[in-house]
Design a protein around this motif. Sequence first.
Motif, PDB file in Angstrom:
ATOM      1  N   VAL A 156       0.821  -1.205   0.000  1.00 48.42           N
ATOM      2  CA  VAL A 156       0.000   0.000   0.000  1.00 48.42           C
ATOM      3  C   VAL A 156       0.857   1.259   0.000  1.00 48.42           C
ATOM      4  N   HIS A 157       1.931   1.273   0.774  1.00 43.19           N
ATOM      5  CA  HIS A 157       2.781   2.456   0.868  1.00 43.19           C
ATOM      6  C   HIS A 157       3.536   2.706  -0.436  1.00 43.19           C
ATOM      7  N   GLN A 158       4.032   1.624  -1.077  1.00 49.69           N
ATOM      8  CA  GLN A 158       4.732   1.780  -2.351  1.00 49.69           C
ATOM      9  C   GLN A 158       3.783   2.276  -3.432  1.00 49.69           C
ATOM     10  N   LEU A 159       2.566   1.729  -3.451  1.00 52.52           N
ATOM     11  CA  LEU A 159       1.588   2.171  -4.448  1.00 52.52           C
ATOM     12  C   LEU A 159       1.239   3.638  -4.246  1.00 52.52           C
ATOM     13  N   SER A 160       1.053   4.050  -2.990  1.00 49.80           N
ATOM     14  CA  SER A 160       0.734   5.449  -2.710  1.00 49.80           C
ATOM     15  C   SER A 160       1.842   6.360  -3.208  1.00 49.80           C
ATOM     16  N   ARG A 161       3.090   5.948  -3.000  1.00 54.16           N
ATOM     17  CA  ARG A 161       4.219   6.759  -3.461  1.00 54.16           C
ATOM     18  C   ARG A 161       4.274   6.800  -4.989  1.00 54.16           C
ATOM     19  N   LYS A 162       3.951   5.688  -5.608  1.00 54.33           N
ATOM     20  CA  LYS A 162       4.045   5.621  -7.068  1.00 54.33           C
ATOM     21  C   LYS A 162       2.985   6.485  -7.754  1.00 54.33           C
ATOM     22  N   VAL A 163       1.759   6.463  -7.239  1.00 53.41           N
ATOM     23  CA  VAL A 163       0.691   7.200  -7.918  1.00 53.41           C
ATOM     24  C   VAL A 163       0.561   8.640  -7.436  1.00 53.41           C
ATOM     25  N   GLY A 164       1.142   8.958  -6.270  1.00 51.89           N
ATOM     26  CA  GLY A 164       0.997  10.302  -5.735  1.00 51.89           C
ATOM     27  C   GLY A 164       1.305  11.406  -6.729  1.00 51.89           C
ATOM     28  N   PRO A 165       2.429  11.324  -7.465  1.00 55.32           N
ATOM     29  CA  PRO A 165       2.753  12.398  -8.409  1.00 55.32           C
ATOM     30  C   PRO A 165       1.741  12.571  -9.533  1.00 55.32           C
ATOM     31  N   LEU A 166       0.904  11.548  -9.798  1.00 50.74           N
ATOM     32  CA  LEU A 166      -0.127  11.702 -10.816  1.00 50.74           C
ATOM     33  C   LEU A 166      -1.125  12.795 -10.452  1.00 50.74           C
ATOM     34  N   PHE A 167      -1.276  13.046  -9.168  1.00 49.56           N
ATOM     35  CA  PHE A 167      -2.330  13.939  -8.716  1.00 49.56           C
ATOM     36  C   PHE A 167      -1.792  15.243  -8.160  1.00 49.56           C
ATOM     37  N   MET A 168      -0.530  15.523  -8.468  1.00 49.69           N
ATOM     38  CA  MET A 168       0.047  16.801  -8.093  1.00 49.69           C
ATOM     39  C   MET A 168      -0.365  17.849  -9.101  1.00 49.69           C
ATOM     40  N   THR A 169      -0.358  19.094  -8.673  1.00 49.94           N
ATOM     41  CA  THR A 169      -0.672  20.194  -9.573  1.00 49.94           C
ATOM     42  C   THR A 169       0.460  21.200  -9.550  1.00 49.94           C
ATOM     43  N   GLY A 170       0.435  22.079 -10.521  1.00 51.50           N
ATOM     44  CA  GLY A 170       1.475  23.113 -10.567  1.00 51.50           C
ATOM     45  C   GLY A 170       2.066  23.181 -11.957  1.00 51.50           C
ATOM     46  N   SER A 171       2.217  24.385 -12.463  1.00 56.25           N
ATOM     47  CA  SER A 171       2.706  24.554 -13.831  1.00 56.25           C
ATOM     48  C   SER A 171       4.148  24.121 -13.977  1.00 56.25           C
ATOM     49  N   ASP A 172       4.880  24.013 -12.845  1.00 55.47           N
ATOM     50  CA  ASP A 172       6.282  23.635 -12.950  1.00 55.47           C
ATOM     51  C   ASP A 172       6.462  22.126 -12.898  1.00 55.47           C
ATOM     52  N   GLU A 173       5.369  21.372 -12.911  1.00 61.88           N
ATOM     53  CA  GLU A 173       5.455  19.926 -12.854  1.00 61.88           C
ATOM     54  C   GLU A 173       4.676  19.339 -14.012  1.00 61.88           C
ATOM     55  N   ARG A 174       5.145  19.632 -15.192  1.00 65.05           N
ATOM     56  CA  ARG A 174       4.405  19.241 -16.389  1.00 65.05           C
ATOM     57  C   ARG A 174       4.545  17.759 -16.689  1.00 65.05           C
ATOM     58  N   LEU A 175       5.682  17.170 -16.361  1.00 66.55           N
ATOM     59  CA  LEU A 175       5.879  15.745 -16.622  1.00 66.55           C
ATOM     60  C   LEU A 175       6.365  15.076 -15.346  1.00 66.55           C
ATOM     61  N   ARG A 176       5.729  13.985 -14.947  1.00 70.28           N
ATOM     62  CA  ARG A 176       6.145  13.220 -13.778  1.00 70.28           C
ATOM     63  C   ARG A 176       6.763  11.922 -14.272  1.00 70.28           C
ATOM     64  N   LEU A 177       8.016  11.734 -13.980  1.00 69.64           N
ATOM     65  CA  LEU A 177       8.764  10.583 -14.477  1.00 69.64           C
ATOM     66  C   LEU A 177       9.100   9.666 -13.304  1.00 69.64           C
ATOM     67  N   ALA A 178       8.493   8.489 -13.312  1.00 71.37           N
ATOM     68  CA  ALA A 178       8.762   7.491 -12.278  1.00 71.37           C
ATOM     69  C   ALA A 178       9.923   6.617 -12.725  1.00 71.37           C
ATOM     70  N   VAL A 179      10.922   6.479 -11.871  1.00 64.71           N
ATOM     71  CA  VAL A 179      12.028   5.555 -12.127  1.00 64.71           C
ATOM     72  C   VAL A 179      11.837   4.385 -11.159  1.00 64.71           C
ATOM     73  N   LEU A 180      11.539   3.233 -11.718  1.00 60.67           N
ATOM     74  CA  LEU A 180      11.158   2.059 -10.934  1.00 60.67           C
ATOM     75  C   LEU A 180      12.247   0.996 -11.017  1.00 60.67           C
TER      76      LEU A 180
END
Length: 297
Positions: A156-180
């Motif tokens: 649950v904690h790993q999944l929360s960390r992985k998807v969290g950036p999908l729901f961030m906002t802000g014009s300076d965060e146009r692309l969220r790149l997960a390195v797994l």
Amino acid sequence: MREPGDPGPEIVVVTGMSGAGRSTVGKVMEDRGWYVIDNLPISLLPDLLHISAEREGKLVGDSPVKRIGIVLNVRARGFDTLAESIRLLTERGWRTHLIFLDATNEALVRRFESVRRPHPLRGTGRLLDAIVREREVLADLRATAESVVDTSGLNVHQLSRKVGPLFMTGSDERLRLAVLSFGFKYGVPLDADFVFDMRFLPNPFWVPELRPHTGRETRVADFVLSQPGAREFIDGVETLMDPVIAGYLRENRRYVTLAVGCTGGKHRSVAIAEAVAARLSSDEVTTFVVHRDPGQE
């Protein structure tokens, strides 16, 4: 009325395989300020958005709701019309995104057996048959998803960390790149856009004093990064990804997964993933690291 240039509420629909973690993702969205609705009948989706527009995005009290999350499973009424509903809403100018949660059949079987809950399509048949059937039903929807997230092997904690950036906002965060980071012996991630193999580097597993440690620790990371070809590889990834990232930014893509694997996912892939994430981070790209398999052995 909506102000000129105001795109209105952003709608994210979260669906996918039963047991793949929708409830966890819904909680992550709520924690990040999204207004989340669970299993809304598809026929009511246009009405919900119409009300939102009429009330300037105010659905709860006097607080403006600009981010709406809709979490759906295959049992939702009218589910078979979801793809068409999303397409129509997009054509009408709504910022609508579809996130699909997936996992291997083996992972889903383990989860259902551990919680002892019935699969929505099981009926009187076998659990695995129900999972296969659901995968067939959702195949076309999965193909249209903007982001596919593989939850296999994630707690649950790993999944929360992985998807969290999908729901961030802000014009300076146009692309969220997960390195797994991952171990090939436990399977390649289903959602990887790029997969790199670190098994060309010497394995710290065979160094007794390094074996118990992970690639996040300095002693292991130093060993891995000092090997011939390691830093050249990181340079090569940067060169490869520069034009790719530029293209993603032009196309307004918001989420990418870069997977780095070794045999067990504990030493080489972990150290290289950390280094690659640090190298690719920029003003236009938010990188974050998820280590899937340390502790599996």
